[in-house]
Design an enzyme around this catalytic site. Structure first.
Site, PDB file in Angstrom:
ATOM      1  N   ARG A 113       0.799  -1.224   0.000  1.00  0.00           N
ATOM      2  CA  ARG A 113       0.000   0.000   0.000  1.00  0.00           C
ATOM      3  C   ARG A 113       0.831   1.274   0.000  1.00  0.00           C
ATOM      4  O   ARG A 113       0.320   2.336  -0.331  1.00  0.00           O
ATOM      5  CB  ARG A 113      -1.026  -0.058   1.124  1.00  0.00           C
ATOM      6  CG  ARG A 113      -2.066  -1.156   0.791  1.00  0.00           C
ATOM      7  CD  ARG A 113      -3.087  -1.360   1.831  1.00  0.00           C
ATOM      8  NE  ARG A 113      -2.516  -2.033   2.987  1.00  0.00           N
ATOM      9  CZ  ARG A 113      -3.192  -2.382   4.040  1.00  0.00           C
ATOM     10  NH1 ARG A 113      -4.467  -2.108   4.133  1.00  0.00           N
ATOM     11  NH2 ARG A 113      -2.610  -2.995   5.041  1.00  0.00           N
ATOM     12  N   GLU A 149       4.964 -10.505  14.306  1.00  0.00           N
ATOM     13  CA  GLU A 149       4.466 -11.041  15.569  1.00  0.00           C
ATOM     14  C   GLU A 149       4.671 -12.555  15.627  1.00  0.00           C
ATOM     15  O   GLU A 149       5.046 -13.106  16.651  1.00  0.00           O
ATOM     16  CB  GLU A 149       2.985 -10.692  15.730  1.00  0.00           C
ATOM     17  CG  GLU A 149       2.456 -10.983  17.106  1.00  0.00           C
ATOM     18  CD  GLU A 149       1.047 -10.466  17.298  1.00  0.00           C
ATOM     19  OE1 GLU A 149       0.460 -10.805  18.338  1.00  0.00           O
ATOM     20  OE2 GLU A 149       0.537  -9.739  16.435  1.00  0.00           O
TER      21      GLU A 149
END
Length: 191
Positions: free
Chosen positions: A72, A109
C-alpha cells in the site's frame, strides 16, 4: 508525530481522510480492526488531500527518493514522488523483483519477513522518505530504513497515512521522525 500536532490541527482535510477510511472488524482474523484504505482511494477528494498534505510537507526538503513499502505504500509513493520531483523506489516482498536485489529481514508477531530492493536503486547520500499506509509496531519501517541506509542513503523521515495513537513503533525508528496523518478510526465502535 501526528499532522494535527504539527500545524494541521482542525484542518478539514484530515477529517475527510479519516472519514474515507473504512474499518472492517475481524479481518483478516478475529480481533483485528482492519483499516481499509481502498475506500480512501475511491474518494478522489480525500485521496487528493492525502497526497497534497504529504507534498506540502516534503516539497522543500530536497528529497530525491520516495521509497514505498509493499503494497500500500505503492498507492501513495509514486504520486508524492512525481509532485516533489523525486524518484520512486518500490520496497518489495521476497521474489517480486527481477535482477539483482539486496534484502533486509525483520520480525513479525509470528515469524519473519524480508524487504528487497534493486541493487543501485538508491545512491549514497540521497535524501529519502519512506511511505506506507499504516504504522503499528514499526518493524517494517525499521527494515526499510536499514535497507536504504545500508546503501548510504539518508532517511529523512518515515510517513504513514494511519498510525496507532500510542505509535508503539516509534522506538524502532532509531530517532528518525515519523509523520502520520490520522489515527485509526472506528476503534471505539467495535471494542
Amino acid at each position: 508525530m501526528f499532522a494535527a500536532e504539527n500545524g494541521l490541527k482542525g484542518d478539514p482535510r484530515l477529517e475527510a481522510i479519516s472519514a474515507a477510511i473504512r474499518v472492517v472488524p475481524n479481518f483478516p482474523k478475529k480481533g483485528i480492526m482492519f483499516q481499509d484504505i481502498t475506500t480512501l482511494l475511491l474518494d478522489h477528494k480525500a485521496f487528493k488531500h492525502t497526497i497534497d498534505i504529504f507534498v506540502d510537507r516534503y516539497k522543500d526538503m530536497q528529497i530525491s527518493v520516495v521509497a514505498g513499502v509493499e503494497a500500500r505504500g505503492f498507492l501513495f509513493g509514486p504520486s508524492i514522488a512525481l509532485a516533489i520531483g523525486a524518484k520512486f523506489i518500490p520496497l518489495r516482498k521476497p521474489g517480486k523483483l527481477p535482477g539483482k536485489v539486496i534484502s533486509e529481514s525483520y520480525e513479525l508477531e509470528y515469524g519473519h519477513d524480508r524487504l528487497e530492493m534493486h541493487v543501485g536503486a538508491v545512491e549514497p547520500r540521497e535524501r529519502v522518505i519512506i511511505i506506507d499506509d499504516l504504522v503499528a509496531t514499526g518493524g517494517t519501517l525499521s527494515a526499510a530504513m536499514s535497507l536504504l541506509e545500508s546503501q548510504g542513503a539518508e532517511v529523512v523521515e518515515c510517513a504513514c497515512v494511519i498510525g496507532l495513537p500510542e505509535v508503539k513503533g516509534q522506538h524502532k525508528l532509531k530517532g528518525k521522525p515519523l509523520y502520520v496523518l490520522v489515527e485509526p478510526s472506528g476503534l471505539d465502535e467495535f471494542c
